[in-house]
Design a protein around this motif. Sequence first.
Motif, PDB file in Angstrom:
ATOM      1  N   TYR A 216     -48.481 -49.089  64.505  1.00 30.58           N
ATOM      2  CA  TYR A 216     -48.703 -47.665  64.750  1.00 30.58           C
ATOM      3  C   TYR A 216     -49.077 -47.462  66.217  1.00 30.58           C
ATOM      4  O   TYR A 216     -49.880 -48.218  66.774  1.00 30.58           O
ATOM      5  CB  TYR A 216     -49.860 -47.138  63.900  1.00 30.58           C
TER       6      TYR A 216
ATOM      7  N   SER B 256     -44.906 -47.029  51.235  1.00 31.49           N
ATOM      8  CA  SER B 256     -43.825 -48.012  51.095  1.00 31.49           C
ATOM      9  C   SER B 256     -44.277 -49.433  51.395  1.00 31.49           C
ATOM     10  O   SER B 256     -43.457 -50.350  51.404  1.00 31.49           O
ATOM     11  CB  SER B 256     -42.662 -47.646  52.032  1.00 31.49           C
TER      12      SER B 256
ATOM     13  N   LEU C  10     -41.556 -52.516  61.460  1.00 33.61           N
ATOM     14  CA  LEU C  10     -41.413 -51.066  61.516  1.00 33.61           C
ATOM     15  C   LEU C  10     -42.303 -50.522  62.613  1.00 33.61           C
ATOM     16  O   LEU C  10     -43.516 -50.740  62.610  1.00 33.61           O
ATOM     17  CB  LEU C  10     -41.807 -50.432  60.169  1.00 33.61           C
TER      18      LEU C  10
ATOM     19  N   VAL D 234     -43.991 -47.323  64.162  1.00 34.78           N
ATOM     20  CA  VAL D 234     -44.370 -45.967  63.749  1.00 34.78           C
ATOM     21  C   VAL D 234     -44.978 -45.242  64.948  1.00 34.78           C
ATOM     22  O   VAL D 234     -46.087 -45.561  65.385  1.00 34.78           O
ATOM     23  CB  VAL D 234     -45.382 -45.980  62.583  1.00 34.78           C
TER      24      VAL D 234
ATOM     25  N   VAL E  97     -45.962 -53.776  60.489  1.00 30.55           N
ATOM     26  CA  VAL E  97     -45.922 -52.366  60.892  1.00 30.55           C
ATOM     27  C   VAL E  97     -46.844 -52.182  62.084  1.00 30.55           C
ATOM     28  O   VAL E  97     -47.974 -52.694  62.094  1.00 30.55           O
ATOM     29  CB  VAL E  97     -46.389 -51.440  59.740  1.00 30.55           C
TER      30      VAL E  97
ATOM     31  N   VAL F 117     -46.303 -43.409  55.359  1.00 29.81           N
ATOM     32  CA  VAL F 117     -45.809 -44.744  55.699  1.00 29.81           C
ATOM     33  C   VAL F 117     -46.361 -45.774  54.725  1.00 29.81           C
ATOM     34  O   VAL F 117     -45.632 -46.624  54.209  1.00 29.81           O
ATOM     35  CB  VAL F 117     -46.179 -45.112  57.152  1.00 29.81           C
TER      36      VAL F 117
ATOM     37  N   THR G 216     -39.541 -43.261  55.364  1.00 27.28           N
ATOM     38  CA  THR G 216     -40.076 -44.618  55.507  1.00 27.28           C
ATOM     39  C   THR G 216     -39.513 -45.536  54.431  1.00 27.28           C
ATOM     40  O   THR G 216     -39.185 -46.699  54.702  1.00 27.28           O
ATOM     41  CB  THR G 216     -41.609 -44.609  55.427  1.00 27.28           C
TER      42      THR G 216
ATOM     43  N   CYS H  92     -42.973 -39.615  64.055  1.00 29.18           N
ATOM     44  CA  CYS H  92     -43.603 -38.564  63.252  1.00 29.18           C
ATOM     45  C   CYS H  92     -44.191 -37.506  64.178  1.00 29.18           C
ATOM     46  O   CYS H  92     -45.155 -37.777  64.899  1.00 29.18           O
ATOM     47  CB  CYS H  92     -44.704 -39.160  62.372  1.00 29.18           C
TER      48      CYS H  92
ATOM     49  N   VAL I  38     -37.778 -49.004  55.362  1.00 31.12           N
ATOM     50  CA  VAL I  38     -38.386 -50.248  54.897  1.00 31.12           C
ATOM     51  C   VAL I  38     -37.423 -51.015  53.992  1.00 31.12           C
ATOM     52  O   VAL I  38     -37.351 -52.256  54.043  1.00 31.12           O
ATOM     53  CB  VAL I  38     -39.720 -49.961  54.174  1.00 31.12           C
TER      54      VAL I  38
ATOM     55  N   VAL J 183     -42.131 -37.901  55.319  1.00 28.06           N
ATOM     56  CA  VAL J 183     -42.500 -39.194  55.913  1.00 28.06           C
ATOM     57  C   VAL J 183     -42.284 -40.315  54.913  1.00 28.06           C
ATOM     58  O   VAL J 183     -41.700 -41.363  55.236  1.00 28.06           O
ATOM     59  CB  VAL J 183     -43.967 -39.180  56.394  1.00 28.06           C
TER      60      VAL J 183
ATOM     61  N   ILE K 188     -39.779 -44.994  63.199  1.00 29.52           N
ATOM     62  CA  ILE K 188     -39.896 -43.627  62.708  1.00 29.52           C
ATOM     63  C   ILE K 188     -40.829 -42.860  63.633  1.00 29.52           C
ATOM     64  O   ILE K 188     -41.955 -43.295  63.898  1.00 29.52           O
ATOM     65  CB  ILE K 188     -40.397 -43.587  61.237  1.00 29.52           C
TER      66      ILE K 188
END
Length: 319
Positions: A138, A50, A164, A166, A136, A47, A214, A232, A218, A210, A230
């Motif tokens: 997570y 990017s 994003l 994740v 982002v 990730v 990504t 994973c 992105v 990945v 995304i």
Amino acid sequence: MNSLLEHYQNMLRIRRVEEAIAARYSEQQMRCPTHLSIGQEAAAVGVSASLTVKDKAYSSHRAHAHYLAKGGSLDALIAELYGKQTGCTGGRGGSMHLTDLSAGFVASTAIVGNSIPLAVGNALHQQVQKLDEISVTYFGEGATEEGAFYESANFAALRKLPVLFVCENNRYSVYSPLSVRQPESRSIVALANAIGLNAIEVDGNDVEQVAAATAELVKGIRNGDGPALIECHTYRHREHCGPNFDDDLGYRPEDEVAHWLARDPVTLLQQKLLDLGASAQQLEALDGKIGSEIANAFELAQVADFPNPDDNERFVYAE
């Protein structure tokens, strides 16, 4: 091959850092709970490939890999685990509360799902201010069971925010497998798509997959297409919280554990590099360089000063 070598270096560095934390944890000098990402390094590195320094990242209790992959200071991370004033949050936060604004890593939080609305709120700020950056967040698959995920994803989709999501799906929330927490037929990706996110799933132990997925997501976010997710698929090697292996408890099937250990993302990438012509000596030299960096970080942390007790009431509220 150069990009693969860079991915490998970043993944191996995270692995060796966390192995060193695990090896030293019993010395009782790191007095904070710690959640290791051993086995899940490919997601963070793929990730981050990017992301720019200007992009803002938020994470959860299992944050070491995200922090390091985003460029967070290793010295400050280790000092934080030791509770020293040179730590990334001044020795106040410990393993679950990391920050390095110079790297664009804003915060990690201990509460499940808590980083999601923070990132979405920052994405709103980025949109309103017309900033050339994204946010982002997570989180684990358990966070998709929290209201914060649904509300944040809905708002992000409604406003087409540059964020994003994740999701690192390692199949367990502490000792509870997906089967006792979510309906068998549920797809996190299908759920996210229904909310309005551009969502895909990937092999979270394949850093190339990945990174490529990504990059596409992105690109769309930066072009104003709105938020994306995304998922994973990955697996933690050690206990939920702590330095040990706990599969003697029997909550994870032996064949499942064996399957995922055989798919160790670091080992898989190492073998691919060797197949492509990298030499064992080259990879060993890289490992040695990383080891020296880690040893130095621990030495600095051990000799650093503890925070001044006179500052205990600072930073509790905004001044």
